[in-house]
Scaffold this motif. Sequence first.
Motif, PDB file in Angstrom:
ATOM      1  N   GLU B 106     -13.463  11.370  71.233  1.00 53.35           N
ATOM      2  CA  GLU B 106     -13.485  10.876  72.588  1.00 53.35           C
ATOM      3  C   GLU B 106     -13.424  11.798  73.768  1.00 53.35           C
ATOM      4  O   GLU B 106     -14.257  11.493  74.717  1.00 53.35           O
ATOM      5  CB  GLU B 106     -12.033  10.020  72.646  1.00 53.35           C
ATOM      6  N   THR B 109     -17.228  12.987  73.570  1.00 53.79           N
ATOM      7  CA  THR B 109     -18.305  12.149  73.703  1.00 53.79           C
ATOM      8  C   THR B 109     -18.158  11.556  75.399  1.00 53.79           C
ATOM      9  O   THR B 109     -18.793  10.771  76.032  1.00 53.79           O
ATOM     10  CB  THR B 109     -18.342  10.736  73.072  1.00 53.79           C
ATOM     11  N   ARG B 110     -16.846  12.034  75.963  1.00 53.26           N
ATOM     12  CA  ARG B 110     -16.439  11.768  77.198  1.00 53.26           C
ATOM     13  C   ARG B 110     -15.985  10.264  77.566  1.00 53.26           C
ATOM     14  O   ARG B 110     -15.959   9.684  78.455  1.00 53.26           O
ATOM     15  CB  ARG B 110     -17.426  12.239  78.212  1.00 53.26           C
ATOM     16  N   SER B 111     -15.789   9.752  76.226  1.00 56.06           N
ATOM     17  CA  SER B 111     -15.494   8.163  76.380  1.00 56.06           C
ATOM     18  C   SER B 111     -14.180   8.033  76.714  1.00 56.06           C
ATOM     19  O   SER B 111     -13.723   6.929  77.201  1.00 56.06           O
ATOM     20  CB  SER B 111     -15.683   7.375  74.902  1.00 56.06           C
TER      21      SER B 111
END
Lengths: 303, 359
Positions: B106, B109-111
């Motif tokens: 996370e 992926t910068r989510s």
Amino acid sequence: MIKTENLTKVYNGKKAVDGLNLEIAEGDIFGFLGPNGAGKSTTILMLVGMIEPTEGKCFINDIEVARNPLKVKEIIGYLPEDVGFYGIMTAEQNLDYFARFYPMDADERKKRIGELLELVQLDGVSQKVGGYSRGMTQRLGLAKALLNDPEVLFLDEPTANLDPEGVFQYRELIKQLSDEGKTIFVSSHILSEVSKVCNTIGIISKGTLIARGTLEELKNEFGRVGAENLRIIVETIEPLPEIEHGDIINAAYSETKRKVIIEAKSDLRDYISSRLLEEGVKIKEMRMEEPTLEDVFLSVYRR
Amino acid sequence: MEAKGLFNVARKEFIGHLTSKKFIVILGLFLIISALAMHQGINYYNQQLDSYKEQLSQIKEVEGIEPGYMPEKPSIMLVFMFMSSYIMMLGAILAIAMGFDLLSKEKETRSLKSLLSCPVFRDEIINGKALGGTLALVFAMGTSLLISLAILLIFSIVPSMNELAAILVFGIVSIVFLLAYFSIALVMSTVSGDSGSALLCTLVIFFILGSLLPIVGSTVAGMVTGDPPEPPAVEIQHETNESEGPISKGVGEEEMRQYQEELKAWSEKRRPITEAFNIISPNMNYQKISFLISNPQIYSAVYEQSTPFTSTGYFTGGGEAPSLQEMLEKVWKNILALIIFSIVFFAIAYVKFMRMDIR
């Protein structure tokens, strides 16, 4: 609508944001400018409730962010600079996951997601987000920021990965949102973009706000700092005669002599037009070069 | 803490695990190997059952057998002894695979930023991730046990109520064991900057706790207690007694008794040292518990040095099998250690995540 009071954030003993005082009125489109490391993203992260300030306070619609981060998150939308999603899910699945955190029932979610995907032109895209281009991800990020129909929108480098068509749509969308009375906070490096969409601008340097106002105000205040001379551009139908005046410092004629860029100490447009009229030379265009936002930015930043 | 956000995260994580290729591949392998282990276990159980039947028939046929002596009927829990060894390896890898990138991915992926910008508390995110992972592990273990039961029934082996209870306890203990490695992977995923580092660190810890620590414990115990006592040489003398006729007499029986006492004293001196190391190894705790549940005789031989091998080469006999309550009384420390292990590592992941700097 957005207010900060002595907002400060310290990382490892270094102030990333230093006593920032800012007030942005409802319905404003505020452009937040500053060089890399100036504290723009840190300010946004504090405003959206993702990090706590070391000192000071910030408010969104009079709600103190650090005390009620969830309440604030319910009324804001945030598009991070490097927005990311779950690559193994589709755009619809991603948005549905995030929408479940807001008070929306299944029908509302489905309707809203459909509208937003259409708005950012990702409707009908069945591939998983992992296969998206940067521009598509950025557009999905914009849709995500608008999921809860926010009252205040924070956009960090919103046009960074968009193609010209995407940029045009983004500008239209910002205008539309502004017409709806939403407050929009835009942080961007693309100065021309900020000048096109924002009605107020703030410039931050080393964590401190160093200039604030409308673009016109900033141009008037900072546009000529360090640049005493004016530039007048003249284009004519017939070849230009030699133009002489005590205030002219330099005149650069084109090869055809139908264009000249004059550097002068004062506004000589009246004098030039009279002189050309006397000579019977028809003027195609005459304008004084306005300082751009880039000039203002550099001028402020270099002070 | 709002439950809505927690359950939303848990739901997404659970579905994410169950639909991820990584989980499906490892679970598939896990189930295949569990089925093979069951097959091995059933063969072993059938051998034991044949041996038991043979002994019963001998009792009926041979005169002079001690009255009241009955061989113990083998339990179908023997079958799960084989399964536990696979869980210890492949199950742990499944748990690690599920946890090592839960947060690091996370971050990559910068989510995480997108997630944290929603109205959800951080503790709901970490708790939801832990809950979703736990449910997926329960699903994996439950599926594995259901397949095992199905295989038993296919082979016409019907477990009794006590055996079903023991299978349930085995399943719960296995889940707690898997959670221990899942928690370690979750910590590494929280503190590491990327998934590669998180996986590497988790595997190093898995190796240290699973393999290195028991070896170190054994080595330290060996250094403290020295070598085990040498067994005395035993030879059989054949003598002829006038009244009783020819008799066989073991020479050195006294020495043997003395040897056994020395061996017992040596073992008892050694045990607390090895146990001190083994109690912090999830693998050793799980092995001890699963041995006790699946094969109490092998447990006695390994951990209590009380039951010798029989002539058939198997661990059998030695009185009645302990009840479930007696078993739990023997290994409660190990069960507690596994639970504490999971809780401590989850607590570390929780604190680290709550304090994580999001930029």
